[in-house]
Motif scaffolding. Structure first.
Motif, PDB file in Angstrom:
ATOM      1  N   GLY A 147      34.708  51.177 -80.537  1.00  0.00           N
ATOM      2  CA  GLY A 147      35.547  51.478 -79.384  1.00  0.00           C
ATOM      3  C   GLY A 147      37.025  51.312 -79.690  1.00  0.00           C
ATOM      4  N   LEU A 165      29.914  58.436 -78.450  1.00  0.00           N
ATOM      5  CA  LEU A 165      31.125  58.145 -79.225  1.00  0.00           C
ATOM      6  C   LEU A 165      32.383  58.445 -78.403  1.00  0.00           C
ATOM      7  N   LEU A 166      32.347  59.592 -77.725  1.00  0.00           N
ATOM      8  CA  LEU A 166      33.499  59.990 -76.913  1.00  0.00           C
ATOM      9  C   LEU A 166      33.736  58.970 -75.802  1.00  0.00           C
ATOM     10  N   PHE A 206      37.858  47.852 -75.321  1.00  0.00           N
ATOM     11  CA  PHE A 206      37.462  47.262 -76.600  1.00  0.00           C
ATOM     12  C   PHE A 206      38.672  46.741 -77.374  1.00  0.00           C
ATOM     13  N   VAL A 207      39.785  47.418 -77.236  1.00  0.00           N
ATOM     14  CA  VAL A 207      40.997  46.922 -77.891  1.00  0.00           C
ATOM     15  C   VAL A 207      41.377  45.568 -77.293  1.00  0.00           C
ATOM     16  N   LYS A 235      39.332  43.438 -75.945  1.00  0.00           N
ATOM     17  CA  LYS A 235      38.375  42.446 -76.433  1.00  0.00           C
ATOM     18  C   LYS A 235      38.721  42.021 -77.857  1.00  0.00           C
ATOM     19  N   ARG A 236      39.078  43.014 -78.642  1.00  0.00           N
ATOM     20  CA  ARG A 236      39.410  42.718 -80.033  1.00  0.00           C
ATOM     21  C   ARG A 236      40.644  41.805 -80.103  1.00  0.00           C
ATOM     22  N   GLN A 265      36.698  54.197 -73.247  1.00  0.00           N
ATOM     23  CA  GLN A 265      36.610  52.731 -73.209  1.00  0.00           C
ATOM     24  C   GLN A 265      37.493  52.060 -74.252  1.00  0.00           C
ATOM     25  N   LYS A 266      38.352  52.829 -74.828  1.00  0.00           N
ATOM     26  CA  LYS A 266      39.132  52.278 -75.939  1.00  0.00           C
ATOM     27  C   LYS A 266      39.913  51.024 -75.522  1.00  0.00           C
ATOM     28  N   MET A 321      40.664  57.553 -80.562  1.00  0.00           N
ATOM     29  CA  MET A 321      40.457  58.949 -80.954  1.00  0.00           C
ATOM     30  C   MET A 321      40.854  59.203 -82.409  1.00  0.00           C
ATOM     31  N   LEU A 363      32.858  55.768 -75.834  1.00  0.00           N
ATOM     32  CA  LEU A 363      33.359  54.503 -76.380  1.00  0.00           C
ATOM     33  C   LEU A 363      34.804  54.624 -76.857  1.00  0.00           C
ATOM     34  N   GLN A 364      35.055  55.692 -77.603  1.00  0.00           N
ATOM     35  CA  GLN A 364      36.357  55.778 -78.271  1.00  0.00           C
ATOM     36  C   GLN A 364      37.422  56.467 -77.414  1.00  0.00           C
ATOM     37  N   GLY A 365      36.979  57.301 -76.518  1.00  0.00           N
ATOM     38  CA  GLY A 365      37.944  58.017 -75.690  1.00  0.00           C
ATOM     39  C   GLY A 365      38.228  57.323 -74.388  1.00  0.00           C
TER      40      GLY A 365
END
Lengths: 825, 381
Positions: free
Chosen positions: B244, A26-27, A37-38, A40-41, A33-34, B248, A29-31
């Protein structure tokens, strides 16, 4: 601690460790690789929408609108959605795919096309349902991907076979239509039997629904086709119109071509990389193992290329379409209506208001020129030097895409193009969020558009309309009726101010279509002048020889041979010309013999000086199209030498014979080899009328500011000479004159005819002059280009001027605007 | 982990009511409340999801509160009913191919009027009960008693659920089986050996998997780019973007772009955690994981506090049930595991799933309430 407790600790420990891995993931992906993914979104969800800038309106001198923008609607189409959601498209693409795989298609004979009638689609649908389900199983030799695509088309068709409102029936059928999960077995049972078995619906019912449902879908297409029949934008074929089904076929072919082209390009790129990349697609392209791989990659590329909305029609009447496109959820998938600004031309002057869209692409990647890492100083586009994953390169690509969005509407030709700097604004843009189905859901940012400036020109719409009518009426002349495709032009300027009041020409359309390449050629292209120049030659003769001009001239016997040149013919036989008063007589009868002798006496410099005096001769430059704008000081500027009808250089030995000497002053003096646009001739006659050569003025106001005109140039004409030439012009429209029969003289206008041979069979026929004769206010010129031999300036052109003057003399509004029209004589 | 093995302090002084694990129930309701919050977040985005929060709330209150009295069922009665419960769940799974309805290509549900019932969710507590029943007598380290016999009990539901096809639910039974077996005394080495054999078997059975299952595995391994864009990998791709993109701190409740703009499929069931991660970010989703893990840890702790073997195995099974679902569900959402449809009990939408989770809670409750008075679990480990 007991054994059980230890075991529990072990279990909890395993769980704890798993949790740590999960939290680590999770860390990550979200920390860390944010951003990825943003990005890509946002790539998928955020799109830029262009806000069209209002193009400035073009107004005539009285404030009547010649062209303006009006809010409208345009229809765009996402072909990918259409292909995936319309039964016709699904059947068609399945048929094409089967043929590409070397199988027999769904219908016999040539491949299915949208333009085919309903029976052929019904036949294809029945054939599909009768096909063995094993045809679409993965066991086929086609490979998994292609089998999946085939299943997609087949089950997609069955999905949309059922009318949306019949929910219950449809719902049961939908249960088995998830093609991703339904990997068919190799059963030889037909698809309709397979459906019957899975849903409990009798297979006969499926077959019965085919004609009913396809008729429903076909009806919607036909209705939209009817609405759009005149306004379809065929890909790569501007101006073409037709049936929506033809359009869909063209669009399908267009995407097919683009996909094949992209495939070739990527194959070449992949081969360059020499198989270094390990991605599936690169392997396919690089090795090119076989036709299946090629087909597979083609499907993939086309899927990507079709991801854009394609313009179907720019002029959509909203009311009829709203029911078809917006009112139904599944009636016409892929069709979307956008708000837009449409250029509405005045119907009387369709040549104003012609615009097209142009993407503002950057010409050079400036950002890359400052790129240090890649050493791009020599060739910034050399793919060997560019690191395609470099952030700077990606940024440039992004900017390029954004700029492509900022489409500008630019004038195609004529006024729209000439006034571009003032009319064009800056398009705005907004960033919108789209949901999975492409529907706009939210707006993130907005950059407002800057509208263009309104422009007031000197044209008088009412006068111009009468001029157009007059040209059309004159086509049916007394002597010879000319075809509707006959080209002609009419120019009228204010003799005092030089303001251009009329610019009119025919035809506005060729074969029912606008001539996009040559919209205003008739009004500012160079045409051979012929006898139209004789009054100006006469002035020069008067200047050099005084009122006794003509003394010692040979009498006109119908022909005369200059030294070293071939014989010059004269239409009339004027006999022994008297010295006094011969000049007006010669002008009135357009005597070639007389003016040839004048030319010989003047010599080539004298002829050139005569024309230059009235702005018809200026060496070394060409006329800027369109005429009379801010930067155009001198008006017409013909160059020496024989030119074709459109100004192209011609060899000396033209159609007029080998004996012709192009630099002969005698021939020049009767108008051979001299060219000018109609507007220039109108200006010259205005100068002749008033003694001052006006500076042409076209722009009156731009964006609320007045545009000053150019000062008139004093010609310092001797009144006695003016009177002499005026007598000649009077004689032209009077009894025995070349324009007498047209009757234009009765209305108070004077002028000179001209019939210039442009080939052995065709002439340019002119009638130019001023109006009214006593205190001239208008200088005009009317020309019919390329009329058959035998039609003269006194026929259609003079008639057109007469019709025009008659009409404007009767118009109360014009009488109010131009009081002299009440009593021109 | 001393807290896990500490001796309970309220052993006998308090009444029978006090032995009920209210703290666990509180945790379960807390998680259900969180689930309702995010279910509500998914609701406005899709008409099909409308009313889900209301129906889920009804189910939670009805089952969460309604099942509490059943915790006081006599141990002997429960033991007597266990074979019947197992048989009933197996029968339901067996009847599914004949009377079930197919949705999205899978036959996993019975239609009861407008509602549907998923027998696989009921099979999970039934399996826990049956395994605990089977291994309640004495510790065993042998292959037959500790692994093979319970494995045969597992095999029936596993095969039937996997053939629906619902590989996710079937796989979630394995950790439960292994945890109960290990807690009952099976050797760790043998379990590891069994896991290795299982992996080899899965590899050998790969050609017999469904096409979509193969495609998902290939996409998960990054071997299939085309399906990743077009079909099988779509769920995984969208889920990873949601997780993703949350960053945070997240995008805010009901503000997640993947959720609100309809990109994330099955977001009220199989990908609910992706919604949580997108809208609350790393901190919120970690908190949820820790809360959920706390429930499992507390159940394991209860297992240690319960004196009788049957009750302890029930607790271990229930703890493993929640832990395995948490790991598989979040693993799928974060791309650690191949995509498979498995709801997160107590949070995801689905009344069968809610019922299964609360039945597991009921087993824990029963183990706590009836633990000391039980005569059946005589042998203490």
């Amino acid at each position: 601690m007991s054994s059980a407790a230890k075991r529990l600790i072990v279990l909890a420990g395993v769980f704890f460790l798993s949790l740590l891995i999960l939290l680590g993931r999770l860390l990550y992906l979200q920390g860390f690789q944010k951003e990825t993914f943003v990005a890509k979104r946002e790539k998928r969800q955020l799109t830029w929408a262009s806000l069209p800038d209002r193009r400035g309106a073009i107004l005539d001198r009285w404030g009547d609108v010649l062209a303006s923008d009006a809010p409208g609607y345009e229809l765009r189409m996402d072909y990918r959605t259409f292909r995936r959601k319309h039964p016709f498209a699904l059947l068609l693409h399945l048929d094409h795919l089967l043929r590409q795989l070397g199988r027999e298609g769904l219908v016999s004979g040539k491949a299915l096309a949208y333009v085919d009638g309903l029976p052929r689609f019904v036949q294809a649908a029945e054939r599909l349902l009768a096909s063995p389900s094993s045809l679409f199983s993965n066991n086929q030799s086609w490979g998994r991907h292609i089998a999946e695509v085939c299943r997609f088309y087949a089950f997609g068709f069955i999905h949309y076979l059922f009318l949306p409102e019949e929910r219950f029936f449809r719902k049961r059928a939908l249960l088995l239509l998830d093609f991703k999960r339904k990997a068919l077995k190799g059963d030889p049972v037909s698809i309709s039997s397979f459906l019957a078995k899975e849903t409990g619906i009798p297979s006969q019912l499926f077959l019965e629904r085919i004609p009913k449902t396809l008729t429903h879908w076909s009806r919607d297409l036909d209705r939209l086709s009817g609405v759009l029949s005149q306004s379809l934008h065929f890909p790569g074929m501007p101006g073409k119109s037709g049936d929506l089904r033809h359009y869909l076929d063209a669009l399908d072919a267009y995407f097919g071509r683009r996909a094949r082209s992209a495939q070739r390009a990527r194959k070449a790129q992949a081969q360059k990389k020499a198989g270094a990349s390990s991605s599936w697609l690169s392997r396919v392209f690089a090795k090119d193992k076989g036709s299946l791989n090629r087909l597979s990659s083609l499907i993939y590329l086309r899927f990507r290329i079709e991801d854009q909305a394609f313009l179907v029609s720019r002029e959509v009447p909203l009311d009829p379409v709203v029911a078809l496109v917006l009112g139904k959820r599944e009636g016409l998938p892929g069709f979307v209506i956008h708000e837009s600004l449409r250029r509405i031309p005045n119907p009387k002057l369709p040549w104003i208001g012609l615009v097209r869209e142009k993407a503002a692409r950057p010409k050079s990647p400036k950002i890359l020129l400052s790129y240090e890492g890649g050493k791009l100083d020599q060739d910034p586009f050399d793919p060997n030097k560019i690191n395609f994953s470099d952030p700077e390169w990606l940024e440039w690509k992004r900017i390029q895409r954004l700029r492509a969005l900022r489409k500008r509407r630019v004038g195609v030709d004529g006024l729209e193009r000439a006034l571009e700097p003032w009319l064009t604004g800056i398009p705005g843009k907004r960033r919108v969020v789209r949901d999975r189905f492409g529907k706009e859901r939210n707006q993130r940012s907005l950059l407002r558009e800057v509208p263009g400036q309104d422009v007031k020109v000197s044209l008088d719409l009412r006068l111009t309309t009468y001029a157009l009518k007059a040209l059309h009426s004159a086509l049916n002349g007394r002597k010879r009726r000319l075809p509707p495709s006959q080209r002609a032009a009419f120019a009228l300027v204010d003799a005092a101010t030089g303001e251009i009041l009329v610019l009119a020409w025919i035809p506005e359309r060729v074969n029912g279509m606008r001539d996009l390449k040559n919209t205003a050629a008739q009004i500012w292209h160079y045409a051979l002048l012929g006898s139209t120049v004789k009054p100006f030659i006469a002035f020069q003769a008067l200047l050099t020889q005084g009122l006794a001009v003509g003394e010692g001239f040979a009498p006109c016997t119908g022909l005369w041979k200059p030294k070293g040149d071939r014989v010059i013919h004269c239409d009339g036989v004027h006999g022994s010309l008297q010295y006094l008063g011969v000049l007006p007589y010669s002008i009135a009868h357009s005597c070639n013999v007389y003016f040839a002798q004048v030319g010989e006496r003047l010599g080539l410099p004298g002829v050139a000086e005569a024309l230059a005096h009235f702005g018809l001769w200026q060496l070394g430059s060409r006329y800027q199209s369109p005429p009379g704008l801010l930067v155009d000081p001198a008006g017409p500027v013909p160059r020496p030498g024989v030119r074709g009808p459109h100004g192209a250089p011609k060899p000396v030995k033209g159609s007029l014979g080998s004996l012709y000497i192009p630099r002969s002053p005698a021939r020049r003096a009767i108008g051979y080899g001299l060219e000018a646009p109609p507007l220039a001739v109108a200006r010259a006659y205005a100068g002749l009328a008033t003694g001052k050569l006006p500076g042409l003025r076209f722009l009156l106001r731009v964006g609320g500011r007045d545009v000053p005109g150019l000062p008139a140039q004093n010609l310092h004409l001797d009144p006695a000479f003016v009177k002499e030439v005026h007598r000649g012009l009077e004689g032209t429209v009077g009894p025995g004159g070349t324009a007498f029969r047209s009757g234009v003289g009765r209305l108070g206008a004077v002028g000179k005819t001209g019939t210039a041979e442009i080939s052995r069979r065709f002439n340019n026929a002119w009638f130019s002059g001023y109006y009214p004769e006593k205190s001239p206010r208008f200088g005009f010129s009317c020309v019919f280009f390329g009329v058959p031999h035998g039609v003269h300036g006194g026929d259609q052109p003079a008639s057109a001027v007469r019709i025009f003057l008659e009409a404007i003399g009767k118009d109360p509004l014009l009488q109010k605007r131009y009081p002299f029209l009440r009593d021109p004589k | 982990m001393s807290w896990l093995t500490e001796a309970p302090t309220h052993r006998t002084r308090l009444g029978i009511l006090a032995r009920f694990p209210f703290s666990l129930w509180f945790f379960a309701f807390l998680l259900s409340g969180i689930g309702l919050l995010f279910l509500h977040s998914t609701e406005p985005t899709k008409p099909a999801y409308l009313g889900q929060t209301y129906r889920q709330t009804q189910a939670i209150l009805f089952l969460g509160l309604g099942l509490i009295p059943f915790a006081w069922i006599r141990r002997r009665s429960l033991l007597g009913l266990t074979p019947w419960i197992y048989g009933l769940s197996l029968s339901a799974l067996l009847l599914l191919p004949f009377f079930g309805v197919t949705i999205n290509g899978a036959r996993r549900w019975f239609a009861l009027g407008a509602a549907t019932v998923q027998p696989a969710e009921f099979a999970k507590p039934a399996l826990i009960l049956t395994l605990a029943y089977l291994l309640r007598e004495r510790p065993s380290n042998g292959w037959w008693a500790a692994l093979i016999l319970p494995g045969l009990v597992l095999a029936g539901p596993f095969a039937l659920i996997a053939s629906q096809p619902d590989l996710g639910s079937a796989l979630s039974l394995i950790p439960v089986y292994l945890a109960i077996s290990y807690a009952a005394g099976a050797s760790g080495r043998k379990i590891l050996l069994l896991l290795l054999l299982g992996l080899l078997t899965v590899a050998a059975l790969y050609p017999f998997l469904h096409e979509y299952q193969k495609a998902r595995i290939l996409v998960w391994l990054g071997l299939d780019q085309m399906s990743g864009n077009l079909g099988a990998g779509y769920h995984l791709k969208q889920s990873l973007i949601a997780v993703g993109g949350g960053g945070m701190f997240g995008q805010g409740i009901s503000q997640g772009a993947q959720n609100v703009y309809d990109y994330l499929p099955y977001r009220s069931t199989d990908f609910l955690f992706s919604v949580v991660a997108e809208e609350t970010g790393f901190f919120g989703s970690s908190l949820l994981i820790l809360l959920y893990a706390s429930l499992s840890f507390l159940i394991f702790r209860k297992a240690n506090q319960i004196p009788d073997r049957f009750g302890r195995l029930l607790c271990v099974g229930a703890g493993a049930f929640f832990a395995s679902h948490l790991l598989i569900h979040t693993g799928v959402c974060t791309g650690l595991l191949p995509p498979t449809g498995l709801p997160l009990p107590l949070l995801s939408y689905g009344r069968s799933s809610v019922a299964g989770a609360w039945l597991c809670m009921l087993l824990v409750g029963h183990a706590c309430v009836r633990g000391e008075r039980s005569l059946a679990g005589g042998a203490r480990a």
